[in-house]
Write an enzyme that holds these catalytic residues in place. Structure first.
Site, PDB file in Angstrom:
ATOM      1  N   ASN A  99       0.868  -1.186   0.000  1.00 20.12           N
ATOM      2  CA  ASN A  99       0.000   0.000   0.000  1.00 20.12           C
ATOM      3  C   ASN A  99       0.895   1.224   0.000  1.00 20.12           C
ATOM      4  OD1 ASN A  99      -2.182  -1.632   0.299  1.00 20.12           O
ATOM      5  ND2 ASN A  99      -2.708  -0.973   2.376  1.00 20.12           N
ATOM      6  N   GLU A 480     -22.401  20.024   1.966  1.00 20.85           N
ATOM      7  CA  GLU A 480     -22.355  18.597   2.292  1.00 20.85           C
ATOM      8  C   GLU A 480     -23.472  17.832   1.560  1.00 20.85           C
ATOM      9  OE1 GLU A 480     -20.590  16.374   3.362  1.00 20.85           O
ATOM     10  OE2 GLU A 480     -21.861  14.791   4.171  1.00 20.85           O
ATOM     11  N   LYS A 484     -22.942  14.778  -1.077  1.00 20.92           N
ATOM     12  CA  LYS A 484     -23.567  13.462  -0.882  1.00 20.92           C
ATOM     13  C   LYS A 484     -24.286  13.033  -2.151  1.00 20.92           C
ATOM     14  CE  LYS A 484     -22.085  12.326   1.785  1.00 20.92           C
ATOM     15  NZ  LYS A 484     -21.091  12.522   2.814  1.00 20.92           N
ATOM     16  N   GLU A 487     -21.716  12.125  -4.948  1.00 23.70           N
ATOM     17  CA  GLU A 487     -20.870  10.937  -4.820  1.00 23.70           C
ATOM     18  C   GLU A 487     -21.630   9.621  -4.904  1.00 23.70           C
ATOM     19  OE1 GLU A 487     -20.062  11.598  -0.035  1.00 23.70           O
ATOM     20  OE2 GLU A 487     -18.529  10.674  -1.240  1.00 23.70           O
ATOM     21  N   LYS A 602     -12.976   4.636   0.746  1.00 26.64           N
ATOM     22  CA  LYS A 602     -13.370   5.084   2.081  1.00 26.64           C
ATOM     23  C   LYS A 602     -12.246   5.844   2.760  1.00 26.64           C
ATOM     24  CE  LYS A 602     -16.024   5.453   5.618  1.00 26.64           C
ATOM     25  NZ  LYS A 602     -17.053   6.503   5.472  1.00 26.64           N
TER      26      LYS A 602
HETATM   27  C1  F6R Z   1     -17.635  11.983   1.648  1.00 26.55           C
HETATM   28  C2  F6R Z   1     -16.442  11.300   2.032  1.00 26.55           C
HETATM   29  C3  F6R Z   1     -15.121  11.960   1.814  1.00 26.55           C
HETATM   30  C4  F6R Z   1     -14.365  12.001   3.150  1.00 26.55           C
HETATM   31  C5  F6R Z   1     -12.942  12.539   2.943  1.00 26.55           C
HETATM   32  C6  F6R Z   1     -12.188  12.678   4.244  1.00 26.55           C
HETATM   33  O1  F6R Z   1     -18.773  11.252   1.923  1.00 26.55           O
HETATM   34  O2  F6R Z   1     -16.505  10.228   2.547  1.00 26.55           O
HETATM   35  O3  F6R Z   1     -15.278  13.227   1.299  1.00 26.55           O
HETATM   36  O4  F6R Z   1     -15.081  12.795   4.037  1.00 26.55           O
HETATM   37  O5  F6R Z   1     -12.234  11.684   2.084  1.00 26.55           O
HETATM   38  O6  F6R Z   1     -12.094  11.452   4.898  1.00 26.55           O
HETATM   39  P1  F6R Z   1     -11.728  11.366   6.435  1.00 26.55           P
HETATM   40  O7  F6R Z   1     -12.823  11.993   7.198  1.00 26.55           O
HETATM   41  O8  F6R Z   1     -11.593   9.901   6.699  1.00 26.55           O
HETATM   42  O9  F6R Z   1     -10.445  12.109   6.613  1.00 26.55           O
END
Ligand code: F6R
Length: 607
Positions: A99, A480, A484, A487, A602
């Site tokens: 990774n 936001e 949503k 995406e 994710k």
């Molecule tokens: C939107 C989403 C992404 C995350 C972003 C930050 O639904 O999932 O925009 O919010 O990649 O991710 P984290 O919060 O894990 O730093």
């Protein structure tokens, strides 16, 4: 984003690896593969597509008790079977999964080609296998250690050698790796969810650390070959928590979980007697907190929008100048760090590379950086100078929902603490406490009737472009909501302050571009109503999210999603949940892959 699983023990490695990879699916991937060592006989199988497709082509005769597996999310080289991991060298003795990104792989590759190596893939990862093979003189960990000295970039690696059937070497630099300790079996993983069905005892590797696992032992070293004594930690989450809990989709489950997840973010952190809060993890004395002159919040995506709500609350209620910046921009702008500024990085996963690097850059300049994270033991909480867990529980759907509402909850509590240390009266403090405490029940009220949201989403899912418009505290909620919808439904949506549309976006308005307005009954309501009228005058269709009983809004818009009347401070919660549902139902209507939308991961662990 890419995922790693490794196994050494008595079980059939292929089964453990495939199960672990399945658990990592939520991180997003485009191909997957495993390699097992059966008494000195290496067998590899890898392909593009889903884990279930991989499982279908793994023969039952795929024996072996040591193995490594990987889910790939393409960075170097297209999505092909050849580019999927594991990768091996020419002699096919060294095999590894990786990774991260090797920045100097092309230079190393050119040199190895001159030395006679041939490459089967376009990946930076394969180069590492060849390099280890070229440095191998009988001790795998030494060859791995010598190799990493030559690499520039980030890596989480799990490496096996054909002639050593019961050993895996793992190494971490900038890409997470965790060791799972079982009973006569050991695991390696990039994420604890891959191994928590087997063990809850784990060791988190830090950057520039190496681990050697066999079925009965693990040894950790730094890059100077000094053995390290690492703390064994217990994973707090249950596997059951990760199941869908009767819902068809993780996103749906996570939306409906919010009354409880929000509660978990503030329970035990509110002090009604003092009309204030406690956030022990901040690691700051009241004297230090009172000296803070400015707050800066740094994050990406949904966490950034949660940070915007936080900055608005802190500035308007605690009266401390506060702003939010995109993590990806902070790192390279040579940010000015001032001693009386307090920084917060917000991240659900705690592994987002942009956010992590921004944090490191700020810390390098002497900033005190606190984290607001969900995943316990992830890199940001471990590397920050303190912080707060949001306690959402695992968020599996790629689209973030419950993390957003829990992140803003932490900012409500923080605002309360900072404001009460300054000018905020006891009565005003109690008002904030009561407002926060009322949120879970208000959301349950919304959940009693979601049919109208479903129906509206169904009717509007044929449109290709949307505007999401809100003001004040709800401006970031509009952003936001648009994110949503984009995406998970792939419908194009832009979020704006509703006051901003007259400065340009209003040119887009016609009967084919609906607008979704957030209309709370707060001090900006009348101004938002004027903005709605501007859109209606241009034949734009309007959906409003408005407070029950607001007949004036109902009369001028095409459709309304009603929310209960509440303290205006809490409208970000009551507005964002219908927006999450609107996006969810739109995606269902369009038959999208709700939990794993295309091109998204994710946990975005590359820049
Ligand atoms: C939107 C989403 C992404 C995350 C972003 C930050 O639904 O999932 O925009 O919010 O990649 O991710 P984290 O919060 O894990 O730093």
């Amino acid at each position: 984003m890419c995922g790693i699983v490794g196994y050494c023990g008595p079980k059939k490695a292929a089964d453990v690896l495939l199960e672990g990879l399945k658990r990592l699916e939520y991180r997003g991937y485009d191909s997957a593969g495993i390699c097992v060592n059966n008494m000195g006989n290496l067998r590899t199988i890898k392909r593009t597509g889903k884990i279930k497709d991989l499982r279908n082509i793994v023969p039952v005769t795929f024996e072996g008790h040591t193995g490594i597996g990987h889910t790939r999310w393409a960075t170097h080289g297209e999505v092909t079977d050849e580019n999927a991991h594991p990768h091996s060298d020419d002699s096919e003795k060294i095999v590894l999964v990786h990774n991260g990104i090797i920045e100097n792989y092309q230079t190393i590759k050119n040199k190895l080609i001159v030395e006679g190596h041939t490459f089967k893939s376009d990946t930076d990862s394969e180069v590492i296998a060849h390099l280890i093979a070229s440095l191998y003189t009988g001790n795998l960990e030494s060859a791995v250690k010598e190799t990493v000295f030559l690499l520039k970039g980030t890596y989480g690696l799990a490496v096996m050698h054909k002639d050593i059937p019961d050993k895996i070497v793992g190494v971490r630099n900038g890409s997470p790796l965790v060791v799972g300790i079982g009973d006569s079996e050991m695991f390696l993983a990039s994420d604890v969810t891959a191994i928590m069905a087997h063990t809850k005892q784990v060791i988190y590797l830090e950057d520039k650390e190496l681990v050697v696992i066999t079925p009965d032992s693990y040894k950790t070293f730094d890059f100077n070959e000094q053995e390290l004594q690492k703390k064994v930690e217990n994973i707090g989450w249950d596997l059951d928590q990760i199941e869908k809990d009767g819902y068809d989709y993780f996103m749906e489950k996570e939306i409906y979980e919010q009354p409880e997840s929000i509660l978990r973010a503030f329970v035990g952190r509110i002090d009604r007697e003092g009309a204030t809060g406690h956030l022990g993890g901040l690691n700051m004395t009241p004297a230090e907190l009172i000296n803070i002159k400015r707050i800066q919040i740094v994050a990406a995506g949904t966490s950034y929008y949660a940070g915007m709500v936080g900055a608005y609350l802190i500035e308007s209620i605690a009266r401390i100048p506060a702003s939010t910046e995109l993590a990806s921009e902070v790192r390279y702008k040579n940010p000015v760090v001032q001693p009386d500024t307090l920084y917060f990085v917000v991240s659900q996963s705690g592994e987002t590379a942009d956010t992590l690097y921004a944090m490191k850059e700020l810390q390098r300049k002497g900033a005190r950086v606190l984290g607001v994270c969900n995943v316990v033991g992830s890199t940001i909480p471990r590397k920050s100078d303190g912080g707060v867990y949001i306690h959402s529980g695992p968020e599996i759907a790629v689209a973030s929902t419950k993390a957003f509402t829990s992140q803003i909850t932490v900012f409500y509590v923080l605002t309360l603490i900072l404001a009460r240390m300054r000018h905020l009266s006891f009565e005003e403090g109690i008002r904030i406490v009561s407002a926060l405490e009322s949120v879970p029940d208000k959301l349950r009220e919304i959940f009693k009737d979601t049919n109208s949201i479903h129906d509206i989403a169904k009717r509007y899912s044929k449109y290709e472009n949307f505007l999401f418009l809100g003001r004040g505290l709800n401006y970031s909620v509009a952003l936001e909501g648009a994110l949503k919808l984009k995406e998970i439904s792939y419908i194009h949506a832009e979020g704006y302050s509703s006051a901003e549309i007259k400065h340009g976006p209003i040119a887009l308005i016609n009967e084919n571009t609906p607008s979704l307005f957030l209309v709370p009954d707060d001090n900006l309501r009348d101004k938002v109503i004027n903005n709605i009228k501007e859109v209606k005058a241009r034949k734009g269709k309007v959906i409003a999210i408005a407070v029950k009983g607001d007949d004036e809004v109902a009369k001028i818009v095409d459709d309304v999603i009603w929310i209960p009347s509440a303290d205006p401070l809490t409208y970000p919660y009551l507005m964002v949940v219908p927006l999450q549902l609107f996006a969810f139902y739109s995606a269902i209507e369009l038959k999208r892959d709700v939990d794993q939308p295309r091109n998204l991961a994710k946990s975005v662990t590359v820049e």
